[in-house]
Design an enzyme around this catalytic site. Structure first.
Site, short mmCIF file in Angstrom:
data_model
loop_
_atom_site.label_atom_id
_atom_site.label_comp_id
_atom_site.label_asym_id
_atom_site.label_seq_id
_atom_site.Cartn_x
_atom_site.Cartn_y
_atom_site.Cartn_z
N SER A 1 0.77 -1.43 -0.08
CA SER A 1 0.33 0.02 -0.39
C SER A 1 1.33 1.11 -0.38
CB SER A 1 -1.11 0.27 0.93
OG SER A 1 -1.87 -1.12 1.01
N LYS B 1 -10.21 -5.66 10.78
CA LYS B 1 -11.44 -5.07 9.55
C LYS B 1 -12.74 -5.26 10.14
CE LYS B 1 -9.23 -5.58 5.71
NZ LYS B 1 -9.54 -5.55 3.77
P1 NDP Z 1 -9.31 -11.74 8.20
O1 NDP Z 1 -8.12 -12.28 9.48
O2 NDP Z 1 -10.45 -10.84 9.19
O3 NDP Z 1 -9.69 -13.50 8.20
C1 NDP Z 1 -8.50 -14.57 8.06
C2 NDP Z 1 -9.72 -16.01 6.92
O4 NDP Z 1 -8.41 -16.66 6.88
C3 NDP Z 1 -10.80 -16.76 8.07
O5 NDP Z 1 -11.82 -17.17 7.28
C4 NDP Z 1 -9.88 -17.78 8.50
O6 NDP Z 1 -10.52 -18.64 8.83
C5 NDP Z 1 -8.52 -17.95 7.51
N1 NDP Z 1 -7.87 -18.79 7.74
C6 NDP Z 1 -6.81 -18.29 8.25
N2 NDP Z 1 -5.80 -19.11 8.36
C7 NDP Z 1 -6.97 -20.58 7.58
C8 NDP Z 1 -5.75 -21.39 7.89
N3 NDP Z 1 -4.20 -22.38 8.20
N4 NDP Z 1 -7.01 -22.39 6.91
C9 NDP Z 1 -8.42 -22.00 6.50
N5 NDP Z 1 -8.90 -21.10 6.57
C10 NDP Z 1 -7.79 -20.16 7.68
O7 NDP Z 1 -8.53 -11.89 7.73
P2 NDP Z 1 -8.81 -11.48 6.28
O8 NDP Z 1 -10.41 -11.88 5.64
O9 NDP Z 1 -8.39 -9.38 5.77
O10 NDP Z 1 -7.83 -11.23 4.71
C11 NDP Z 1 -7.95 -12.39 4.68
C12 NDP Z 1 -6.59 -11.95 3.22
O11 NDP Z 1 -7.08 -11.42 2.11
C13 NDP Z 1 -5.69 -11.90 3.02
O12 NDP Z 1 -4.75 -12.16 3.25
C14 NDP Z 1 -5.10 -10.15 2.96
O13 NDP Z 1 -3.86 -10.29 2.39
C15 NDP Z 1 -5.75 -10.50 1.34
N6 NDP Z 1 -6.76 -9.34 1.41
C16 NDP Z 1 -6.73 -8.85 0.14
C17 NDP Z 1 -6.87 -7.69 -0.17
C18 NDP Z 1 -6.82 -6.89 -1.63
O14 NDP Z 1 -6.71 -5.45 -1.73
N7 NDP Z 1 -5.57 -7.86 -2.48
C19 NDP Z 1 -8.12 -6.74 0.50
C20 NDP Z 1 -8.23 -8.00 1.71
C21 NDP Z 1 -7.82 -8.45 1.63
P3 NDP Z 1 -11.11 -18.65 10.48
O15 NDP Z 1 -12.26 -18.21 10.43
O16 NDP Z 1 -11.52 -20.33 10.51
O17 NDP Z 1 -10.06 -18.43 11.70
#
Ligand code: NDP
Length: 287
Positions: free
Chosen positions: A17, A68
């Site tokens: 960013s 978020k």
């Molecule tokens: P959050 O921390 O809010 O959510 C993480 C999610 O990933 C949850 O659903 C979690 O599941 C799941 N998860 C984490 N580790 C594992 C695993 N080992 N196996 C299976 N599921 C897993 O993160 P965000 O939603 O904010 O971000 C998610 C991704 O999206 C990030 O990589 C971020 O960089 C990317 N992103 C990219 C953007 C872009 O503009 N390209 C914009 C926004 C985000 P559980 O609920 O079970 O914990």
């Protein structure tokens, strides 16, 4: 005068960013500073970081993994939420609500949240030529990023949405919360991706988990295929995309989404509209 911006997350070193917003600022001749800010993953630390930033004269902040939903809860109590943020239950863009400040509110009661993730994703997917109208879509993940993109995908005309998550109750909550927007949302356990049960069901599969920040991989059945696969992660080899590319899918990482959502945040903060194509060229055509 230099305007100060920040992106708050954990981890945060990977974030592109700062470079993106510097390119935007150059495009519209603004003097800005945009820094990465690590924050421990707890509510007290997050609150302290954003309040110190805005008290120190900060003009705007982005919020990323895992904050978020915390940012949403904060703005709900303090300065307010945009419609996109309200429906998503997640915030990726913070700014000061000038109307509240002008009415004498203290800075900490005027921190306002928006969500530009979904509009960024939909704009990028459309620019790739992937058709959303009538598409059957699966989102893997139910965190802040997944929350932000669901309504814009529905508005773009998808006809079916399955949310698969490791913690299945979070996917179910999300589907219930958004049931007023669409009756086409269903929830399931991420383990179903490792079986043959989803075979042939989807046009687009989106990885919205944060697994790409680690060396772990998602359990994907060799039978699981799709026409298009999108990983919101960017900037590194992504086994999720390799899985589907090997089965003939068109694929994209999330760098283009990042630029489009960033342009919308920048516009919100500064009032300047960004020529995104020009910015992508300046950044080295990486989307
Ligand atoms: P959050 O921390 O809010 O959510 C993480 C999610 O990933 C949850 O659903 C979690 O599941 C799941 N998860 C984490 N580790 C594992 C695993 N080992 N196996 C299976 N599921 C897993 O993160 P965000 O939603 O904010 O971000 C998610 C991704 O999206 C990030 O990589 C971020 O960089 C990317 N992103 C990219 C953007 C872009 O503009 N390209 C914009 C926004 C985000 P559980 O609920 O079970 O914990």
């Amino acid at each position: 005068m230099t305007q100060h911006f920040v992106v708050i997350g954990s981890p945060i070193v990977h974030s592109k960013s700062p470079q993106i917003h510097q390119v935007f600022a150059t495009q519209v001749s603004l003097d800005i500073s945009y820094q990465r800010q690590y924050c421990p993953d707890d509510e007290g630390s997050f609150t302290a970081v954003i309040e110190a930033f805005f008290h120190g004269g900060g003009a705007g902040a982005n919020v990323t993994v895992p904050f978020k939903q915390m940012a949403y809860a904060y703005c709900q109590v303090h300065g307010g939420l945009s419609e996109h943020a309200k429906i998503a239950g997640a915030v990726n863009t913070l700014l000061l609500n000038r109307a509240l400040l002008d009415n004498g509110a203290p800075i900490v009661d005027a921190i306002y949240g928006d969500n530009t993730d979904g509009r960024g994703l939909v704009t990028h997917i459309s620019s790739l030529g992937w058709v959303l109208t009538g598409a059957r879509v699966a989102i893997i993940g139910a965190g802040g990023a997944a929350r932000g993109v669901i309504l814009p995908l529905i508005e773009a005309g998808i006809t079916q949405l399955t949310v698969a998550n490791r913690t299945v109750s979070k996917a179910q909550t999300l589907a219930t919360e958004l049931s007023a927007a669409s009756d086409k949302i269903s929830a399931c356990d991420i383990e179903i991706c490792a079986t043959s049960d989803l075979r042939g069901t989807f046009d687009i599969i989106i990885n919205a988990t944060s697994i790409g920040l680690t060396d772990a991989t998602l359990p994907l059945s060799t039978d699981l295929q799709t026409r298009y696969a999108y990983d919101m992660m960017y900037g590194r080899a992504l086994p999720f995309l390799e899985h589907f590319a090997a089965r003939g899918a068109q694929t994209s990482e999330g760098y283009g989404m990042l630029i489009h959502q960033a342009a919308l945040s920048f516009e919100r903060w500064t009032g300047h509209t960004i020529n995104v194509e020009q910015a992508i060229l300046a950044l080295g055509n990486k989307s």
